[in-house]
Scaffold this active site. Structure first.
Site, short mmCIF file in Angstrom:
data_model
loop_
_atom_site.label_atom_id
_atom_site.label_comp_id
_atom_site.label_asym_id
_atom_site.label_seq_id
_atom_site.Cartn_x
_atom_site.Cartn_y
_atom_site.Cartn_z
N ILE A 121 0.82 -1.20 0.00
CA ILE A 121 0.00 0.00 0.00
C ILE A 121 0.86 1.26 0.00
O ILE A 121 0.56 2.23 -0.70
CB ILE A 121 -0.96 -0.01 1.21
N ASP A 167 13.31 3.74 11.83
CA ASP A 167 12.41 2.78 12.47
C ASP A 167 11.42 3.53 13.35
O ASP A 167 11.76 4.04 14.41
CB ASP A 167 13.23 1.80 13.31
N ASN A 178 1.46 5.14 7.09
CA ASN A 178 1.13 3.84 6.52
C ASN A 178 1.88 2.69 7.19
O ASN A 178 1.37 1.57 7.24
CB ASN A 178 1.45 3.85 5.02
N SER A 230 -5.61 2.94 8.87
CA SER A 230 -6.20 2.09 9.89
C SER A 230 -6.46 0.71 9.28
O SER A 230 -5.71 0.24 8.43
CB SER A 230 -7.49 2.73 10.42
N SER A 231 -7.55 0.08 9.67
CA SER A 231 -7.90 -1.24 9.15
C SER A 231 -9.35 -1.53 9.50
O SER A 231 -9.87 -1.05 10.52
CB SER A 231 -7.00 -2.32 9.77
N TYR A 234 -3.86 -6.25 17.43
CA TYR A 234 -3.84 -5.52 16.16
C TYR A 234 -5.07 -4.64 16.01
O TYR A 234 -4.97 -3.46 15.67
CB TYR A 234 -3.74 -6.50 15.00
N LYS A 286 -5.37 -0.29 15.78
CA LYS A 286 -6.03 0.48 14.73
C LYS A 286 -7.19 1.31 15.28
O LYS A 286 -7.46 2.41 14.80
CB LYS A 286 -6.50 -0.45 13.62
#
Length: 280
Positions: free
Chosen positions: A20, A70, A95, A146-147, A160, A164
């Protein structure tokens, strides 16, 4: 011919070496942006340099700089902003991220810290470090990746999904705090054809199959079936639908960076084929 609507703008794209992030870099470059291409480790150096070479070839009048930093460390975000040389930062795309699925009894603090440090603390420290370089006329754009996992409650995603959800909460807060500087929005991809998702466990893919089957744009039409080779067709049938493409997510992100999107802020914008609206 490229569209120069973002000419003379400078963007930071984190996690730009592949997937992405790479697609977003290409989208913004096509609109005239110069870009700081971030990657986190030496393992991604070659891939990120390849992205830089491709962009430089296509858009020779723009600047593309590779910066290894990082964002899971305390110093990484500062190093990335320092590479801008004091120039105004018009666009920031958060991202870079990591994922991991684990059932609740087996979640470790190492897993927790790694995902929260990169997915939550990293974007926070990056925006904090970049504050003095953001525009002062509301023309800035901050997009957080996000997700769909933040709202779907998928099993194995205590950590996870939580990272998000935290990122979306920060998006809304920043939209208020930075209202005179930039719009701040999030984009919530569903299953996307990236190396990260390809490495997802089979049990997880089976778990989300019903959601895939109910997602409008993930269904493969009869016309599309004829264009797929047998191996891909069988994979799509097994998964319950096709995966999204990085370019499809990049299209949403790139649109949010346009000048005419200045009235949209504090939002979580769909990039999941309609999976999210199943929740009402």
């Amino acid at each position: 011919m490229s569209n120069q609507i973002l000419k003379d703008k400078l963007a930071i794209v984190t996690g730009a070496s592949r997937g992405i992030g790479e697609a977003i870099a290409h989208n913004l470059a096509s609109k005239g942006c110069s870009i700081i291409l971030n990657h986190s480790s030496p393992r991604s150096s070659s891939a990120c340099s390849s992205v830089q070479a491709s962009l430089s070839s296509q858009y020779p009048s723009q600047t593309f700089l590779v910066v290894q930093a990082d964002l899971g460390t305390l110093d990484g975000p500062l190093q990335l902003v320092a590479a801008c040389g004091g120039k105004q930062i018009d666009i920031i795309i958060n991202n870079s991220g990591v994922s991991g699925n684990e059932f609740l009894p087996s979640v470790t603090m190492a897993q927790f810290e790694r995902q929260y440090n990169i997915n939550v603390r990293g974007p926070l420290l990056l925006i904090q470090a970049a504050l003095e370089l953001l525009p002062n006329d509301r023309s800035g754009r901050i997009i957080n990746l996000s997700s769909i996992s933040s709202s779907m409650g998928f099993i194995g995603q205590s950590v996870y999904g939580g990272t998000k959800a935290a990122l979306e909460a920060m998006t809304r807060t920043w939209a208020r705090e930075l209202a005179d500087r930039a719009t701040v929005n999030a984009v919530n991809p569903g299953p996307i054809d990236t190396r990260m998702y390809q490495g997802t466990e089979d049990w997880f893919k089976e778990h989300i199959r019903p959601a895939m089957e109910m997602t409008p744009v993930l269904r493969v039409t009869d016309g599309e079936k004829g264009a797929l080779d047998r191996e891909i067709s069988e994979e799509v049938q097994k998964a319950g639908g096709r995966r999204g493409l990085p370019e499809e997510v990049a299209g949403v992100v790139g649109s949010l960076c346009l000048p005419e999107m200045g009235f949209c802020t504090g939002q979580v914008v769909c990039a999941n084929g309609g999976m999210r609206f199943q929740l009402g």
